[in-house]
Scaffold this motif. Structure first.
Motif, PDB file in Angstrom:
ATOM      1  N   ASN A 563       0.837  -1.204   0.000  1.00 16.52           N
ATOM      2  CA  ASN A 563       0.000   0.000   0.000  1.00 16.52           C
ATOM      3  C   ASN A 563       0.869   1.249   0.000  1.00 16.52           C
ATOM      4  O   ASN A 563       0.549   2.239  -0.652  1.00 16.52           O
ATOM      5  CB  ASN A 563      -0.908   0.025   1.233  1.00 16.52           C
ATOM      6  CG  ASN A 563      -2.122  -0.864   1.042  1.00 16.52           C
ATOM      7  OD1 ASN A 563      -2.422  -1.271  -0.074  1.00 16.52           O
ATOM      8  ND2 ASN A 563      -2.808  -1.178   2.132  1.00 16.52           N
ATOM      9  N   ALA A 567       0.995   4.254  -2.767  1.00 14.93           N
ATOM     10  CA  ALA A 567       0.682   5.638  -2.413  1.00 14.93           C
ATOM     11  C   ALA A 567       1.798   6.591  -2.850  1.00 14.93           C
ATOM     12  O   ALA A 567       1.671   7.803  -2.673  1.00 14.93           O
ATOM     13  CB  ALA A 567       0.469   5.740  -0.902  1.00 14.93           C
ATOM     14  N   ASP A 591       5.105   5.955   5.239  1.00 13.57           N
ATOM     15  CA  ASP A 591       5.470   6.317   3.865  1.00 13.57           C
ATOM     16  C   ASP A 591       5.339   7.810   3.675  1.00 13.57           C
ATOM     17  O   ASP A 591       4.771   8.511   4.516  1.00 13.57           O
ATOM     18  CB  ASP A 591       4.607   5.542   2.859  1.00 13.57           C
ATOM     19  CG  ASP A 591       3.140   5.908   2.934  1.00 13.57           C
ATOM     20  OD1 ASP A 591       2.808   7.107   2.828  1.00 13.57           O
ATOM     21  OD2 ASP A 591       2.296   4.981   3.122  1.00 13.57           O
ATOM     22  N   ILE A 596      -4.001   9.588   3.413  1.00 10.49           N
ATOM     23  CA  ILE A 596      -5.409   9.146   3.376  1.00 10.49           C
ATOM     24  C   ILE A 596      -6.255  10.260   4.006  1.00 10.49           C
ATOM     25  O   ILE A 596      -5.997  10.655   5.150  1.00 10.49           O
ATOM     26  CB  ILE A 596      -5.611   7.839   4.181  1.00 10.49           C
ATOM     27  CG1 ILE A 596      -4.643   6.761   3.675  1.00 10.49           C
ATOM     28  CG2 ILE A 596      -7.050   7.358   4.115  1.00 10.49           C
ATOM     29  CD1 ILE A 596      -4.577   5.519   4.552  1.00 10.49           C
ATOM     30  N   VAL A 604     -10.978   2.469   5.183  1.00 15.54           N
ATOM     31  CA  VAL A 604      -9.911   1.683   4.547  1.00 15.54           C
ATOM     32  C   VAL A 604      -9.809   0.265   5.109  1.00 15.54           C
ATOM     33  O   VAL A 604      -9.307  -0.626   4.438  1.00 15.54           O
ATOM     34  CB  VAL A 604      -8.529   2.389   4.644  1.00 15.54           C
ATOM     35  CG1 VAL A 604      -8.504   3.653   3.828  1.00 15.54           C
ATOM     36  CG2 VAL A 604      -8.153   2.636   6.093  1.00 15.54           C
ATOM     37  N   PHE A 609     -13.042  -2.223   0.179  1.00 16.04           N
ATOM     38  CA  PHE A 609     -12.896  -0.791  -0.048  1.00 16.04           C
ATOM     39  C   PHE A 609     -11.539  -0.555  -0.693  1.00 16.04           C
ATOM     40  O   PHE A 609     -10.493  -0.924  -0.162  1.00 16.04           O
ATOM     41  CB  PHE A 609     -12.980   0.015   1.256  1.00 16.04           C
ATOM     42  CG  PHE A 609     -12.664   1.476   1.024  1.00 16.04           C
ATOM     43  CD1 PHE A 609     -13.641   2.340   0.518  1.00 16.04           C
ATOM     44  CD2 PHE A 609     -11.383   1.969   1.226  1.00 16.04           C
ATOM     45  CE1 PHE A 609     -13.329   3.670   0.251  1.00 16.04           C
ATOM     46  CE2 PHE A 609     -11.076   3.296   0.956  1.00 16.04           C
ATOM     47  CZ  PHE A 609     -12.048   4.146   0.463  1.00 16.04           C
ATOM     48  N   THR A 610     -11.569   0.049  -1.874  1.00 16.83           N
ATOM     49  CA  THR A 610     -10.309   0.355  -2.555  1.00 16.83           C
ATOM     50  C   THR A 610     -10.467   1.653  -3.333  1.00 16.83           C
ATOM     51  O   THR A 610     -11.565   1.979  -3.783  1.00 16.83           O
ATOM     52  CB  THR A 610      -9.893  -0.791  -3.500  1.00 16.83           C
ATOM     53  OG1 THR A 610      -8.665  -0.447  -4.137  1.00 16.83           O
ATOM     54  CG2 THR A 610     -10.933  -1.098  -4.555  1.00 16.83           C
ATOM     55  N   THR A 611      -9.369   2.381  -3.455  1.00 17.34           N
ATOM     56  CA  THR A 611      -9.385   3.557  -4.327  1.00 17.34           C
ATOM     57  C   THR A 611      -8.518   3.280  -5.551  1.00 17.34           C
ATOM     58  O   THR A 611      -8.291   4.153  -6.370  1.00 17.34           O
ATOM     59  CB  THR A 611      -8.833   4.790  -3.589  1.00 17.34           C
ATOM     60  OG1 THR A 611      -7.522   4.488  -3.138  1.00 17.34           O
ATOM     61  CG2 THR A 611      -9.726   5.214  -2.444  1.00 17.34           C
ATOM     62  N   LYS A 612      -8.028   2.054  -5.592  1.00 16.13           N
ATOM     63  CA  LYS A 612      -7.130   1.720  -6.714  1.00 16.13           C
ATOM     64  C   LYS A 612      -7.946   1.412  -7.961  1.00 16.13           C
ATOM     65  O   LYS A 612      -9.137   1.060  -7.868  1.00 16.13           O
ATOM     66  CB  LYS A 612      -6.246   0.528  -6.327  1.00 16.13           C
ATOM     67  CG  LYS A 612      -5.236   0.924  -5.257  1.00 16.13           C
ATOM     68  CD  LYS A 612      -4.418  -0.237  -4.780  1.00 16.13           C
ATOM     69  CE  LYS A 612      -3.582   0.193  -3.571  1.00 16.13           C
ATOM     70  NZ  LYS A 612      -3.115  -0.930  -2.807  1.00 16.13           N
ATOM     71  N   GLY A 617      -6.407  -3.301  -7.333  1.00 14.69           N
ATOM     72  CA  GLY A 617      -6.627  -3.551  -5.905  1.00 14.69           C
ATOM     73  C   GLY A 617      -7.894  -4.363  -5.675  1.00 14.69           C
ATOM     74  O   GLY A 617      -8.849  -4.272  -6.449  1.00 14.69           O
ATOM     75  N   THR A 618      -7.869  -5.179  -4.631  1.00 13.57           N
ATOM     76  CA  THR A 618      -9.057  -5.967  -4.289  1.00 13.57           C
ATOM     77  C   THR A 618      -9.808  -5.343  -3.108  1.00 13.57           C
ATOM     78  O   THR A 618     -10.933  -5.716  -2.808  1.00 13.57           O
ATOM     79  CB  THR A 618      -8.650  -7.393  -3.866  1.00 13.57           C
ATOM     80  OG1 THR A 618      -7.757  -7.276  -2.759  1.00 13.57           O
ATOM     81  CG2 THR A 618      -7.996  -8.140  -5.000  1.00 13.57           C
ATOM     82  N   GLY A 619      -9.158  -4.431  -2.410  1.00 15.94           N
ATOM     83  CA  GLY A 619      -9.794  -3.839  -1.218  1.00 15.94           C
ATOM     84  C   GLY A 619      -9.808  -4.797  -0.039  1.00 15.94           C
ATOM     85  O   GLY A 619     -10.532  -4.595   0.933  1.00 15.94           O
ATOM     86  N   LEU A 622      -6.122  -4.355   3.737  1.00 18.41           N
ATOM     87  CA  LEU A 622      -6.169  -3.823   5.100  1.00 18.41           C
ATOM     88  C   LEU A 622      -7.154  -4.577   5.990  1.00 18.41           C
ATOM     89  O   LEU A 622      -6.948  -4.687   7.186  1.00 18.41           O
ATOM     90  CB  LEU A 622      -6.510  -2.323   5.085  1.00 18.41           C
ATOM     91  CG  LEU A 622      -5.334  -1.401   4.731  1.00 18.41           C
ATOM     92  CD1 LEU A 622      -5.751   0.056   4.774  1.00 18.41           C
ATOM     93  CD2 LEU A 622      -4.155  -1.620   5.672  1.00 18.41           C
TER      94      LEU A 622
HETATM   95  P1  ADP Z   1      -6.243  -2.292  -1.803  1.00 17.36           P
HETATM   96  O1  ADP Z   1      -4.806  -2.066  -1.546  1.00 17.36           O
HETATM   97  O2  ADP Z   1      -6.526  -3.542  -2.548  1.00 17.36           O
HETATM   98  O3  ADP Z   1      -6.972  -1.114  -2.298  1.00 17.36           O
HETATM   99  P2  ADP Z   1      -6.415  -2.236   1.015  1.00 17.36           P
HETATM  100  O4  ADP Z   1      -7.454  -2.748   1.972  1.00 17.36           O
HETATM  101  O5  ADP Z   1      -5.020  -2.670   1.259  1.00 17.36           O
HETATM  102  O6  ADP Z   1      -6.896  -2.619  -0.429  1.00 17.36           O
HETATM  103  O7  ADP Z   1      -6.427  -0.688   1.034  1.00 17.36           O
HETATM  104  C1  ADP Z   1      -7.666  -0.011   0.973  1.00 17.36           C
HETATM  105  C2  ADP Z   1      -7.430   1.401   0.540  1.00 17.36           C
HETATM  106  O8  ADP Z   1      -6.775   2.102   1.573  1.00 17.36           O
HETATM  107  C3  ADP Z   1      -6.514   1.621  -0.613  1.00 17.36           C
HETATM  108  O9  ADP Z   1      -7.222   1.473  -1.855  1.00 17.36           O
HETATM  109  C4  ADP Z   1      -6.068   3.050  -0.399  1.00 17.36           C
HETATM  110  O10 ADP Z   1      -7.030   3.949  -0.856  1.00 17.36           O
HETATM  111  C5  ADP Z   1      -5.996   3.149   1.058  1.00 17.36           C
HETATM  112  N1  ADP Z   1      -4.613   3.001   1.549  1.00 17.36           N
HETATM  113  C6  ADP Z   1      -4.124   1.933   2.202  1.00 17.36           C
HETATM  114  N2  ADP Z   1      -2.847   2.168   2.562  1.00 17.36           N
HETATM  115  C7  ADP Z   1      -2.522   3.413   2.124  1.00 17.36           C
HETATM  116  C8  ADP Z   1      -1.331   4.220   2.196  1.00 17.36           C
HETATM  117  N3  ADP Z   1      -0.233   3.807   2.793  1.00 17.36           N
HETATM  118  N4  ADP Z   1      -1.401   5.456   1.637  1.00 17.36           N
HETATM  119  C9  ADP Z   1      -2.542   5.905   1.063  1.00 17.36           C
HETATM  120  N5  ADP Z   1      -3.662   5.186   0.977  1.00 17.36           N
HETATM  121  C10 ADP Z   1      -3.672   3.952   1.495  1.00 17.36           C
END
Ligand code: ADP
Length: 661
Positions: A563, A567, A591, A596, A604, A609-612, A617-619, A622
């Motif tokens: 992640n 980012a 990082d 966020i 998150v 939940f994903t913003t990718k 990303g699978t969401g 985390l």
């Molecule tokens: P994914 O990585 O598949 O999207 P995660 O559950 O790992 O799923 O993360 C969920 C969301 O949390 C990410 O899509 C991102 O938007 C946000 N995120 C997680 N870690 C970070 C980070 N270190 N910096 C910025 N955003 C983050």
């Protein structure tokens, strides 16, 4: 012993401390927030009964004792205290006498005659004091106070009985020793006086005027239906003034001379206590101190009506004026002469209830416990029922008071309790939130496991055939592009399914001691670090070893680092810090990425939940991480800044794990 002449009705006591404040003997102990009268210390003045707005103090009723005298078959006499005009306003004296006689008494007599005898004794005593200083009182509460709290003054108490006892002795001389005598008056203290060992057997029962009223009501004796009747002889004279402050002096033909200060008279609980103290120290300079604990017996607690002091005085005054106009002075003198040799002496006994005051250091310690360490902390607000904070502290030392009685102390205590409650409330809320979250994760995990299991096999088949077909398809054939798309998408599905299975499987933790430095190494080794990204590892902990499930925590670290990479599309630094204390270890992944925004901090951790972008990303990363940490009874915290205007952007995930399971 006057134990339990007054008791508290616990359900009614609202702990206002008014009784504590008004008790001249400090005989009321607050225990567990309840005011209890201490029988041995109580002087039965009845102040607490009068001042309690909740009517939580009750006087011991002795109607049954009076009934027993009436039913004893002996000749009986009712002796009416001279304050009766203040108690039975509107009922002429003769009618009252008739009503009392209807109760069954053979004689109804005035205690005023006994008061006349007592007044004569005082006159004689003071004519021959030989320099001796005397306290003159007919008040049992004052006697009780001196016996308990100033026993050194017992010698100063005039050795003369009260009008009640004088009347009883005169009537026994007249009607015989076997006479049943019931005294009826305004005072609770008389019940105590009658039961004093020194005077035992002189009075058979004591009733208050309130109890007399009750007896009338019980027997249906009303003024309207009662024939007027006269008091039986011997009749009283000026002794009828006794229940008014300074009445004894007037009846004895003495007066308080303000110039000489030889005779000092006072009444009311505060003045009495002060006057006794000053008399003891010799500061008063008086030869005779006359005292009544109430503002005259007419204000006694055994009278029911609400008549104010001066109106009560008027009632007595007018009655005495009327009586004096009718009295036959010759007969009165003959009656007085007849009892010239009657023994009217009495003794007193020490009932010492003094408790040693605390040492200075003990007092300071109690004051400090109350939060009073500087003189200005001592507000002396009186809310506790004691005049000063020091008096309250002394009472705590003597076991009479509680710290909670201090208002500023109680407020401070409440403030602290509220803040503690708020903290535990917040902790509860966060625990509840975590619980809801893990329940959500658990049920999603079950669902995910079911779907993943069902989808995995057919997906494997699709993927295998897509690759077989790809191998068979010609290099530039029209089908190749479509088959590549099928293989890629099926591959993506496979990754999602793998993620789901991981998410579902995270509830089993196999712990063994793991060195976190080695664990970080293992996690970093297979990683493809993007070109402009730097990785730093700092070990702040001396002993970074904990009992954990190594594979699962590697998974956690990998997710967090991935992640972090995602980012920082234009590069940056990932800092992994190992820390901890005696009970926990900490892994921090920081990082310098985009950060966020605050509104997403909770989201998150939710599954899917994903913003990718699609395919990236699978969401689940985390939520899997969260689940693993919680299964280790640990905690994961997120701190992030996504706003460059506020400062450098970036995110810190801090994972805290217990060192042992
Ligand atoms: P994914 O990585 O598949 O999207 P995660 O559950 O790992 O799923 O993360 C969920 C969301 O949390 C990410 O899509 C991102 O938007 C946000 N995120 C997680 N870690 C970070 C980070 N270190 N910096 C910025 N955003 C983050």
């Amino acid at each position: 012993m006057n134990t339990a002449f007054i008791t508290t009705i616990q359900e009614r006591c609202r702990v206002c401390y008014t009784c504590v404040r008004e008790c001249p003997a400090k005989a009321i102990r607050i225990v567990d927030g309840q005011a209890a009268v201490i029988g041995d210390r109580c002087i039965a003045c009845g102040n607490c009964v009068k001042v309690c707005s909740q009517m939580a103090k009750q006087i011991r009723r002795t109607v049954n004792e009076a009934e027993a005298v009436l039913g004893s078959g002996r000749k009986t006499v009712a002796c009416l205290a001279p304050s009766f005009p203040a108690a039975f306003v509107g009922i002429p004296a003769e009618v009252l006498v008739g009503m009392v006689r209807r109760l069954g008494f053979d004689w109804v007599n005035e205690v005023a005659f006994g008061a006349d005898l007592v007044a004569r004794e005082y006159r004689t005593l003071l004519a021959n004091t030989n320099g001796h200083r005397y306290i003159a009182t007919t008040c049992p509460a004052v006697v009780g106070y001196i016996e308990r709290y100033q026993p050194d003054l017992l010698d100063a108490l005039a050795p003369i009985v009260s009008p009640m006892i004088a009347t009883a002795r005169a009537l026994r001389a007249l009607h015989g020793e076997n006479l049943g005598i019931v005294f009826i008056g305004p005072c609770i203290g008389k019940k105590a006086e009658a039961s004093d060992a020194v005077l035992a057997g002189e009075i058979d029962a004591v009733l208050t005027f309130s109890e007399l009223t009750d007896m009338f009501a019980q027997r249906g004796i009303a003024p309207e239906t009662t024939e007027p009747d006269a008091f039986d002889p011997p009749h009283g004279g000026l002794g009828a003034l006794f229940p008014i402050g300074r009445g004894l002096l007037q009846a004895a033909g003495m007066s308080e001379d303000l110039m000489t200060g030889e005779i000092v008279a006072t009444d009311g609980r505060a003045h009495v206590v002060d006057a006794v103290k000053e008399f003891a120290s010799g500061d008063l300079g008086a030869r005779l101190l006359e005292m009544l604990c109430c503002h005259g017996c007419i204000m006694g607690a055994g009278i029911d009506n609400d008549l104010p002091l001066f109106n009560r005085r008027r009632q007595v005054r007018e009655y005495v004026r009327g009586r004096m106009a009718e009295i036959d002075p010759g007969q009165w003198q003959r009656d007085m002469d007849r009892f010239a040799d009657l023994d009217l002496t009495r003794g007193y006994t020490s009932k010492d209830q003094r408790i040693a005051a605390p040492e200075a250091h003990e007092l300071e310690a109690i004051l400090a416990m109350l939060g009073k360490t500087k003189p200005e902390d001592e507000l002396n607000c009186g809310a506790c029922g004691y005049d000063t904070c020091r008096e309250h502290a002394v009472a705590i030392h003597k076991g009479l008071a509680e710290a909670e009685m201090c208002l500023p102390y109680a407020i401070e205590w409440l403030r602290r309790t509220i803040s503690k409650l708020a903290t535990s409330n917040a902790q509860l809320a966060s625990a509840q939130e975590a619980l809801v979250h893990s329940e959500k994760l658990a049920s999603m995990g079950q669902l995910a496991a079911g779907i993943a299991h069902e989808v995995n096999n057919p997906l494997g088949v699709v993927l295998m055939y897509a690759h077989l077909l790809l191998e068979e398809a010609s290099e530039n054939g029209a089908m190749r592009e479509d088959l590549t798309m099928i293989a890629e998408q099926a591959d993506r599905c496979k990754k999602i399914v793998a993620g789901l299975l991981q998410f579902a499987r995270q509830n089993k933790v196999v712990r063994y001691p793991v060195d976190l430095r080695e664990l970080v190494d293992r996690a970093l080794r297979p990683l493809a670090v993007p070109p402009d990204v730097r990785i730093r590892v700092c070990t702040a902990a001396d002993d970074p070893v904990a009992e954990i499930d190594r594979d699962q925590i590697i998974q956690v670290l990998t997710n967090l680092i991935h992640n972090a990479f995602a980012a920082m599309p234009s590069g940056g630094t990932v800092t992994i810090t190992l820390g901890g204390d005696a009970r926990t270890v900490q892994i921090q992944v920081e990082d310098t990425g985009t950060g966020i925004p605050p509104e997403l901090h909770k989201k998150v951790f939710e599954p899917f939940f994903t913003t990718k972008q699609i395919g990236q990303g699978t969401g689940l990363g985390l939520s899997v991480t969260y689940g693993i940490v919680k299964m280790h009874s640990g905690d994961i915290q997120l701190k992030s800044n996504a706003d460059p205007a506020v400062g450098p952007t970036g995110t810190i995930f801090t994972v805290t794990l217990p060192r042992s399971g």
